[in-house]
Motif scaffolding. Structure first.
Motif, PDB file in Angstrom:
ATOM      1  N   UNK A 167       0.811  -1.222   0.000  1.00  0.00           N
ATOM      2  CA  UNK A 167       0.000   0.000   0.000  1.00  0.00           C
ATOM      3  C   UNK A 167       0.844   1.272   0.000  1.00  0.00           C
ATOM      4  N   UNK A 168       2.131   1.146   0.329  1.00  0.00           N
ATOM      5  CA  UNK A 168       2.985   2.332   0.424  1.00  0.00           C
ATOM      6  C   UNK A 168       4.138   2.228  -0.577  1.00  0.00           C
ATOM      7  N   UNK A 169       4.835   3.359  -0.724  1.00  0.00           N
ATOM      8  CA  UNK A 169       6.084   3.305  -1.479  1.00  0.00           C
ATOM      9  C   UNK A 169       7.162   2.852  -0.494  1.00  0.00           C
ATOM     10  N   UNK A 170       7.831   1.762  -0.818  1.00  0.00           N
ATOM     11  CA  UNK A 170       8.813   1.213   0.116  1.00  0.00           C
ATOM     12  C   UNK A 170      10.190   1.209  -0.544  1.00  0.00           C
ATOM     13  N   UNK A 171      11.177   1.718   0.160  1.00  0.00           N
ATOM     14  CA  UNK A 171      12.526   1.776  -0.403  1.00  0.00           C
ATOM     15  C   UNK A 171      13.365   0.591   0.049  1.00  0.00           C
ATOM     16  N   UNK A 172      14.052  -0.040  -0.904  1.00  0.00           N
ATOM     17  CA  UNK A 172      14.965  -1.129  -0.584  1.00  0.00           C
ATOM     18  C   UNK A 172      16.310  -0.810  -1.225  1.00  0.00           C
ATOM     19  N   UNK A 173      17.377  -0.980  -0.460  1.00  0.00           N
ATOM     20  CA  UNK A 173      18.685  -0.518  -0.915  1.00  0.00           C
ATOM     21  C   UNK A 173      19.621  -1.695  -1.193  1.00  0.00           C
ATOM     22  N   UNK A 174      20.251  -1.665  -2.367  1.00  0.00           N
ATOM     23  CA  UNK A 174      21.248  -2.675  -2.720  1.00  0.00           C
ATOM     24  C   UNK A 174      22.597  -1.981  -2.901  1.00  0.00           C
ATOM     25  N   UNK A 175      23.583  -2.416  -2.112  1.00  0.00           N
ATOM     26  CA  UNK A 175      24.914  -1.819  -2.237  1.00  0.00           C
ATOM     27  C   UNK A 175      25.896  -2.882  -2.715  1.00  0.00           C
ATOM     28  N   UNK A 176      26.629  -2.549  -3.756  1.00  0.00           N
ATOM     29  CA  UNK A 176      27.645  -3.447  -4.307  1.00  0.00           C
ATOM     30  C   UNK A 176      28.914  -2.644  -4.543  1.00  0.00           C
ATOM     31  N   UNK A 177      29.984  -3.334  -4.930  1.00  0.00           N
ATOM     32  CA  UNK A 177      31.219  -2.619  -5.265  1.00  0.00           C
ATOM     33  C   UNK A 177      30.973  -1.669  -6.437  1.00  0.00           C
ATOM     34  N   UNK A 178      30.018  -2.032  -7.306  1.00  0.00           N
ATOM     35  CA  UNK A 178      29.734  -1.206  -8.484  1.00  0.00           C
ATOM     36  C   UNK A 178      29.001   0.085  -8.139  1.00  0.00           C
ATOM     37  N   UNK A 179      28.337   0.102  -6.982  1.00  0.00           N
ATOM     38  CA  UNK A 179      27.560   1.287  -6.604  1.00  0.00           C
ATOM     39  C   UNK A 179      26.355   0.921  -5.779  1.00  0.00           C
ATOM     40  N   UNK A 180      25.349   1.781  -5.821  1.00  0.00           N
ATOM     41  CA  UNK A 180      24.164   1.566  -4.981  1.00  0.00           C
ATOM     42  C   UNK A 180      22.872   1.833  -5.767  1.00  0.00           C
ATOM     43  N   UNK A 181      21.925   0.904  -5.629  1.00  0.00           N
ATOM     44  CA  UNK A 181      20.624   1.116  -6.269  1.00  0.00           C
ATOM     45  C   UNK A 181      19.560   1.206  -5.186  1.00  0.00           C
ATOM     46  N   UNK A 182      18.733   2.251  -5.252  1.00  0.00           N
ATOM     47  CA  UNK A 182      17.607   2.362  -4.331  1.00  0.00           C
ATOM     48  C   UNK A 182      16.359   1.964  -5.123  1.00  0.00           C
ATOM     49  N   UNK A 183      15.805   0.797  -4.774  1.00  0.00           N
ATOM     50  CA  UNK A 183      14.588   0.319  -5.446  1.00  0.00           C
ATOM     51  C   UNK A 183      13.362   0.876  -4.731  1.00  0.00           C
ATOM     52  N   UNK A 184      12.375   1.275  -5.493  1.00  0.00           N
ATOM     53  CA  UNK A 184      11.112   1.734  -4.924  1.00  0.00           C
ATOM     54  C   UNK A 184      10.031   0.708  -5.230  1.00  0.00           C
ATOM     55  N   UNK A 185       9.532   0.057  -4.181  1.00  0.00           N
ATOM     56  CA  UNK A 185       8.385  -0.835  -4.374  1.00  0.00           C
ATOM     57  C   UNK A 185       7.136   0.042  -4.346  1.00  0.00           C
ATOM     58  N   UNK A 186       6.150  -0.310  -5.140  1.00  0.00           N
ATOM     59  CA  UNK A 186       4.940   0.519  -5.223  1.00  0.00           C
ATOM     60  C   UNK A 186       3.691  -0.356  -5.160  1.00  0.00           C
ATOM     61  N   UNK A 187       2.541   0.246  -4.803  1.00  0.00           N
ATOM     62  CA  UNK A 187       1.297  -0.536  -4.818  1.00  0.00           C
ATOM     63  C   UNK A 187       0.941  -0.944  -6.250  1.00  0.00           C
ATOM     64  N   UNK A 188       0.383  -2.134  -6.409  1.00  0.00           N
ATOM     65  CA  UNK A 188      -0.071  -2.576  -7.730  1.00  0.00           C
ATOM     66  C   UNK A 188      -1.096  -1.596  -8.280  1.00  0.00           C
ATOM     67  N   UNK A 189      -0.943  -1.201  -9.547  1.00  0.00           N
ATOM     68  CA  UNK A 189      -1.837  -0.182 -10.106  1.00  0.00           C
ATOM     69  C   UNK A 189      -3.167  -0.794 -10.512  1.00  0.00           C
ATOM     70  N   UNK A 190      -4.230  -0.278  -9.938  1.00  0.00           N
ATOM     71  CA  UNK A 190      -5.570  -0.758 -10.264  1.00  0.00           C
ATOM     72  C   UNK A 190      -6.568   0.364 -10.023  1.00  0.00           C
ATOM     73  N   UNK A 191      -7.735   0.245 -10.634  1.00  0.00           N
ATOM     74  CA  UNK A 191      -8.766   1.273 -10.455  1.00  0.00           C
ATOM     75  C   UNK A 191      -9.758   0.789  -9.410  1.00  0.00           C
ATOM     76  N   UNK A 192      -9.547   1.161  -8.173  1.00  0.00           N
ATOM     77  CA  UNK A 192     -10.481   0.759  -7.117  1.00  0.00           C
ATOM     78  C   UNK A 192     -11.434   1.898  -6.793  1.00  0.00           C
TER      79      UNK A 192
END
Ligand SMILES: Nc1nc2c(ncn2[C@@H]2O[C@H](COP(=O)(O)OP(=O)(O)OP(=O)(O)O)[C@@H](O)[C@H]2O)c(=O)[nH]1
Ligand SMILES: [Mg+2]
Length: 309
Positions: free
Chosen positions: A53-78
């Protein structure tokens, strides 16, 4: 002088960083992918649509750098205000990121709902590159995958077409290679050992909600919210008091169950997982409250953390 130059060049070296949103219709596996990518359960997962239901941040850190993934609610017309807030939360992610991963359920092929979503993708100048991520390929054969890629190609000019499985991990190293290649050079936004910026209270509420979604049937799970009202540590024990909010007295009865059996089981499952997560013993107190029509009341939505930031 020499030292300054060497510091500059190493800081400048090849570190990449950026924000990547996972969007798509409900239940395609966005949260599962995020968890597999960062190697930890950051976002809850259930077989029921509209889990996140929310935007959730998940962080991946590697030697190559860092990616911040944003999980989002499934898009639907409720119909409810909650559904509309969830849709806006997902759409907002588009403007907050460098890259968008549009996730599909390969087992379902290209659905009408997917096509509607593709049509809504921002176009023109300033639009972010969109990668088509075909998830759950563990469920299908090569032929079906090829025809999905074909159908996707005819609908939109995606930057890449990457088949993956959150379940087996297949394709995820290819995905990370592509992401690190396409993201700009940049700083690390979070310390190396951080996998999410979600608060402990939010994680506790979400795990309880996950167990309720798993245990309850049909419409009840979508009509409930969980709020952690108190969370304290006392002599090595975590004391948590959480409230489960439902919309109707009949739902309250179902959540409590016969002789309290449902609430007891949900509490036990949540406690087991949370004790493992936090590494402490826990005392979990669950209460159920009725707040009629809370999903359509802005003040209530805010109170439970569902709002446009
Ligand atoms: N077989 C298989 N199942 C998967 C895979 N990825 C996710 N699932 C299952 O698909 C269901 C939905 O997964 P979620 O990660 O909650 O999906 P979501 O897109 O985040 O859903 P919402 O939050 O409701 O939008 C769960 O039952 C997962 O176990 C996969 O790669 N293979
Ligand atoms: Mg989700």
């Amino acid at each position: 002088m020499v030292q300054t130059i060497s510091i500059r060049s190493s800081a400048h070296d090849t570190k990449k960083s950026g924000f990547v949103a996972l969007v798509g219709r409900p239940n395609v596996g966005k949260s599962s992918l995020i968890n597999t990518l960062v190697g930890q359960k950051v976002s809850i997962v259930t077989p029921k649509p509209q889990t996140t239901r929310n935007q959730i941040r998940a962080v991946l850190t590697e030697a190559r750098g860092q990616i911040v993934f944003l999980d989002t609610p499934g898009m639907h017309q409720g119909k409810t205000s909650l559904s509309q807030v969830m849709l806006k939360t997902a759409l907002r992610a588009f403007s907050a990121v460098d890259l968008v991963l549009l996730v599909f359920d390969a087992g379902d092929g290209l659905t009408a709902q997917d096509v509607t979503l593709i049509r809504r993708l921002p176009k023109g100048q300033g639009a972010k590159p969109v990668i088509a991520l075909m998830n759950k390929i563990d469920l299908i054969n090569r032929e079906k995958l090829l025809s999905l890629i074909d159908a996707l190609r005819q609908t939109y000019d995606f930057a890449e077409y990457i088949p993956v499985s959150a379940k087996t991990g297949e394709g995820l190293s290819v995905l990370l290679d592509v992401l690190f290649q396409q993201l700009p050079e940049g700083p690390r936004y979070y310390p190396e050992n951080v996998t999410t910026d979600a608060s402990p209270k939010f994680l506790v509420a979400e795990i309880i909600r996950e167990k309720l979604l798993l245990k309850l049937q049909q419409e009840v799970p979508h009509a409930l919210a969980v709020a952690v009202e108190e969370m304290t540590e006392e002599s090595g024990r975590l004391l948590v008091r959480a409230v489960i909010v439902v919309e109707r007295p009949s739902h309250k009865k179902i959540v409590i169950g016969k002789g309290g059996a449902m609430l007891k089981e949900v509490g036990m499952l949540a406690r087991q997982e949370l004790e493992a997560l936090f590494g402490v013993r826990m005392y979990l107190e669950l209460w159920v409250k009725v707040r009629e029509d809370w999903r359509n009341r802005p003040s209530q939505l805010k109170e439970f953390g569902y709002f446009e930031e």
